[in-house]
Design an enzyme around this catalytic site. Structure first.
Site, PDB file in Angstrom:
ATOM      1  CD  GLU A  23      64.448  28.393  60.262  1.00 48.91           C
ATOM      2  OE1 GLU A  23      64.962  29.522  60.304  1.00 48.91           O
ATOM      3  OE2 GLU A  23      65.090  27.367  60.017  1.00 48.91           O
TER       4      GLU A  23
ATOM      5  CD  GLU B 200      59.549  31.763  59.725  1.00 48.22           C
ATOM      6  OE1 GLU B 200      60.639  31.282  60.081  1.00 48.22           O
ATOM      7  OE2 GLU B 200      59.453  32.668  58.888  1.00 48.22           O
TER       8      GLU B 200
ATOM      9  CB  CYS C 215      70.881  30.224  60.256  1.00 45.91           C
ATOM     10  SG  CYS C 215      69.489  29.262  60.644  1.00 45.91           S
TER      11      CYS C 215
ATOM     12  CB  SER D 165      62.978  31.039  57.689  1.00 44.52           C
ATOM     13  OG  SER D 165      62.996  31.545  59.001  1.00 44.52           O
TER      14      SER D 165
ATOM     15  CE  LYS E  31      76.413  33.999  61.584  1.00 43.63           C
ATOM     16  NZ  LYS E  31      74.946  33.907  61.491  1.00 43.63           N
TER      17      LYS E  31
ATOM     18  CD  GLU F 136      73.496  37.694  60.299  1.00 46.16           C
ATOM     19  OE1 GLU F 136      74.453  37.249  60.975  1.00 46.16           O
ATOM     20  OE2 GLU F 136      72.420  37.097  60.167  1.00 46.16           O
TER      21      GLU F 136
ATOM     22  CD  GLU G 123      64.433  44.550  58.732  1.00 46.60           C
ATOM     23  OE1 GLU G 123      65.553  44.505  58.195  1.00 46.60           O
ATOM     24  OE2 GLU G 123      63.426  45.020  58.155  1.00 46.60           O
TER      25      GLU G 123
ATOM     26  CB  CYS H  13      78.802  27.036  61.135  1.00 49.42           C
ATOM     27  SG  CYS H  13      77.217  27.703  60.630  1.00 49.42           S
TER      28      CYS H  13
END
Lengths: 584, 156
Positions: free
Chosen positions: A281, A284, A302, A322, A361, A364, A370, A512
């Site tokens: 990142e 980037e 994230c 990102s 998650k 996800e 991907e 989080c």
């Protein structure tokens, strides 16, 4: 200075600032008035009536949660009649609530159950009238069981006004009132972004995380599987709450030990992958800030609920995102490629479990192609902190007295930067430490960025890298996002200078540490303490910047080549697409 | 179709824009025109008024008056007022439910019948009473319901 109000509670004179509720004031004279619908995080809805108190001179009893104290008030918080009324209120709620506590996801952890026990209710005083409404498992992250709902409104408040998602609503009225998405649809077809804040704020078992512990036990039993596990930064400072440790205790090494004893063959740390995220990142950011390869600002990615939110409502921001995957996905793919090869393990046999503070998650891990970059599903199961606590208790392992152990190498050792990911502003701080090095070639003298820490909804700051001003913004809690996105959108539309160069967003309040999968009863005080547990660890780490982590250097040398290399792009990056849904 | 919806909603929004409480007024107009509030129109309305769909559905479902499903061709109203209730109104409702496979507040799949439970049709002397469209049937026996229904349309 607010006006000071003088009043009496149970005959004790006290002075409080104007606007203090009776509930808050009572705590100052050592009275904790029982509540049910009130959550310290949320505006009082005055829904349940448990917290009624008597005011001298008025016949009406008032709700302590939503009544500001007034000059000269004489309040009585408990007498036999008040206690009896409270008991009746609970009995009435129970008449609309199923009695299946033993098999409920909140058994032993339920606020209604606790009140029922405290009031010694041993019988059904009113005939039961239960709602026959279907369970909603459509998101595969949370389970909504409307019959268990006591209509306190916390989930609706947090979903609509806290998170600005508007997936949940109160439909119908009177006895038919229910929580539901808008119309005869399921949550998966609503704007729900699976943040799980509803499950975290629900006082009963009406909304709980989807339990996936069975899948993990099954895999641990399977001799053909090579089970590995990783723990997210925010979990280590929260899991202790389930075992009686003081809030914010950092239990990293005990967690490594307990996971190994549960049967995992290797224990990794998501913080290591967070360091990888930062390498990618920060690169980037350098590409955009110095080489103008893509437009600024760069926005962090994230948080899967934030990604989902962006794909649903802010598709025009995709070019700013990102492309870097979230840390646990990075660790997943590295375990099934690099680690598998290095240790001669068939990646098909590796079963990777993520222990996350997060319900999202769970979504996800199969959100796009991907997430199968290793050729297999990179993460097999994502468990929340709450689910792991249960597994530990099922195993009988004495978590409190376990010795401390180290994690497995090489997907374990992390820099301080990797562990602060768990708090709002942490990703930004970690990225700035490394971006500064990438851009200037120099190390920072002081790596702490105080301006990005803390619980302010939107944090803005300006820092200097190589003589250029870098403007940053950090938002946490999806309700704080609109302000940031609108400013960016406006600047884009009018071809004006961007208000910021780098933006961090976390869906949950506090980041989080306040995740939807964390232990219950979270308040800002707890969020701060959990975050402190992470910052303390960062402070004591010898290596605090991701790019200085020798194991990060090694994995790039041995495997990934360099940040944004072809291999990194293939394994560590993802793509986004607009998935418009009805407007929140 | 989509364009038609947009124009319809836009006209309504323009008409009520400056008025407080406009959501309810617009919903009334939609229901008067369509007999119910179609989901596509609520979605469009949400966009134009900048009101979340969840809030619109909270309002629609709060008020008994608003319907979310198209009304049937024929409206069956079975009375459950005191007199009809005592004279076996519930039996009539059960029989209609059995024949048409719908609950009160629902419309049959073929769109022929809508079943409503009402309080007092004003002819208690005839209890139990049911009404189909404008026609009132008094002293109804359970066994007569099939015949009564078939006078108005198919009961398949």
């Amino acid at each position: 200075m607010p006006k000071v109000i003088k009043a009496k509670i149970n005959g004790i004179l006290l002075r409080v600032p104007e606007g203090t509720t009776i509930l808050e004031a009572a705590e100052k004279v050592q009275v904790k008035i029982p509540t049910l619908c009130k959550h310290p995080d949320l505006t009082a809805s005055a829904g349940c009536g448990i917290c009624i108190v008597r005011i001298k001179g008025t016949a009406k009893m008032l709700r302590a949660c939503s009544t500001p104290i007034e000059e000269g008030m004489e309040i009585i918080t408990h007498d036999p009649e008040i206690v009896e009324i409270r008991r009746t209120v609970i009995e009435l709620i129970l008449s609309n609530h199923p009695n299946d506590c033993l098999k409920c996801g909140r058994n032993n952890n339920c606020e209604l159950q606790k009140l029922t026990a405290d009031f010694g209710i041993r019988q059904e005083s009113f005939p039961q009238f239960l709602k026959n409404l279907p369970t909603d498992n459509s998101t595969n992250t949370i389970t909504l069981e409307p019959p268990k709902c006591i209509l306190c409104g916390r989930c609706v408040e947090v979903c609509q006004n806290g998170q600005d998602v508007w997936a949940l609503s109160f439909l119908e009225r009177g006895i038919k009132t229910r929580i539901s998405p808008a119309g005869e649809i399921q949550l998966a077809d609503s704007p729900c972004v699976r943040c799980g804040q509803c499950s975290n704020h629900c006082p009963t078992g009406a909304i709980v995380e989807k339990d996936h512990t069975g899948k993990v036990w099954e895999a641990l039993l399977d001799p053909d599987k090579f089970c590995v596990v990783q723990i997210a930064p925010a979990v280590r400072v929260a899991i202790g709450e389930a075992f009686g440790f003081p809030v914010g205790t950092n239990l990293t090494r005990k967690m490594y030990a307990v996971l190994r004893r549960l049967g995992f063959k290797a224990v990794f740390d998501t913080s290591f992958a967070a360091d990888v995220t930062i390498m990618e990142e920060a690169s980037e950011f350098e590409e955009r800030f110095i080489n103008n390869k893509k437009p600024l600002p760069l926005i962090t990615s994230c948080c899967p609920s934030w990604v989902d939110f962006m794909e649903k409502f802010h598709g025009d921001m995709i070019e700013h995102f990102s492309s870097c995957k979230s840390p646990h996905e990075i660790l997943g793919v590295l375990s099934k490629t690099y680690y598998a090869r290095k240790n001669n393990i068939d990646p098909a046999k590796i079963f990777m479990v993520s222990i996350m503070p997060c319900t999202s998650k769970k979504y996800e891990i199969s959100r796009s192609d991907e997430m199968f970059a290793s050729g297999y599903q990179d993460i097999d199961v994502a468990l929340t902190t709450r689910e792991l606590s249960r597994m530990i208790k099922q195993s009988g392992l004495d978590f409190n007295h376990l010795p401390e152990e180290e994690c497995d190498s090489i997907l374990g050792e992390y820099a301080g930067a990797g562990v602060i990911f768990g708090a709002t502003g942490g990703v930004m701080e970690a990225a700035l430490r490394t971006a500064n090095y990438f851009i200037t070639g120099n190390e920072l003298e002081r790596v702490d960025f105080d301006a990005v820490r803390g619980l302010k909804g939107v944090k803005e700051a300006e820092i200097e890298i190589a003589g250029k001003k870098v403007k940053i913004a950090i938002a946490h809690g999806l309700g704080n996002v609109e302000y940031v996105i609108n400013k960016v959108r406006e600047a884009k539309k009018n071809n004006k200078e961007m208000p910021w160069h780098f933006i961090e967003v976390m869906a949950c309040p506090g980041g989080c540490v306040g995740g939807g999968g964390q232990p219950y009863n979270v308040t800002d005080e707890l969020r701060i303490k959990r975050a402190e547990g992470l910052y303390k660890e960062d402070k004591t780490k010898e290596i605090r910047c991701s790019h200085q982590n020798p194991y990060i250097k090694r994995i790039y040398e041995e495997f990934l080549e360099k940040p944004l290399s072809e291999k990194s792009e293939k394994l560590l990056h993802t793509a986004y697409k607009s998935r418009p849904t009805y407007r929140k | 179709m989509e364009q038609k919806i947009s124009i319809e909603i836009k006209n309504l929004v323009d008409k009520w824009k400056s008025k407080e409480g406009n959501l309810i007024m617009i919903l009334h107009e939609i229901q008067n025109h369509h007999g119910y509030v179609p989901r596509e129109l609520s979605l469009e309305l949400s966009q134009m008024l900048d009101v979340p769909l969840a809030r619109i559905y909270e309002v629609i479902t709060f008020y008994n008056f608003f319907k979310l499903t198209p009304p049937g061709k024929h409206k069956i109203a079975v009375c459950m007022g005191t007199a009809c209730y005592l004279k076996g109104g519930q039996d009539l409702i059960n029989e209609v439910k059995n024949i048409l496979h719908i609950e009160p507040g629902q419309t049959t799949k073929d769109g022929q019948y809508y079943l409503d439970m009402v309080r007092c049709l004003g002819c208690c002397g005839l209890a139990p009473v049911m009404m189909i469209d404008e026609k009132v049937y008094g002293k109804v026996k359970k066994s007569e319901i099939m015949d009564i229904l078939s006078k108005h349309g198919s009961t398949d």
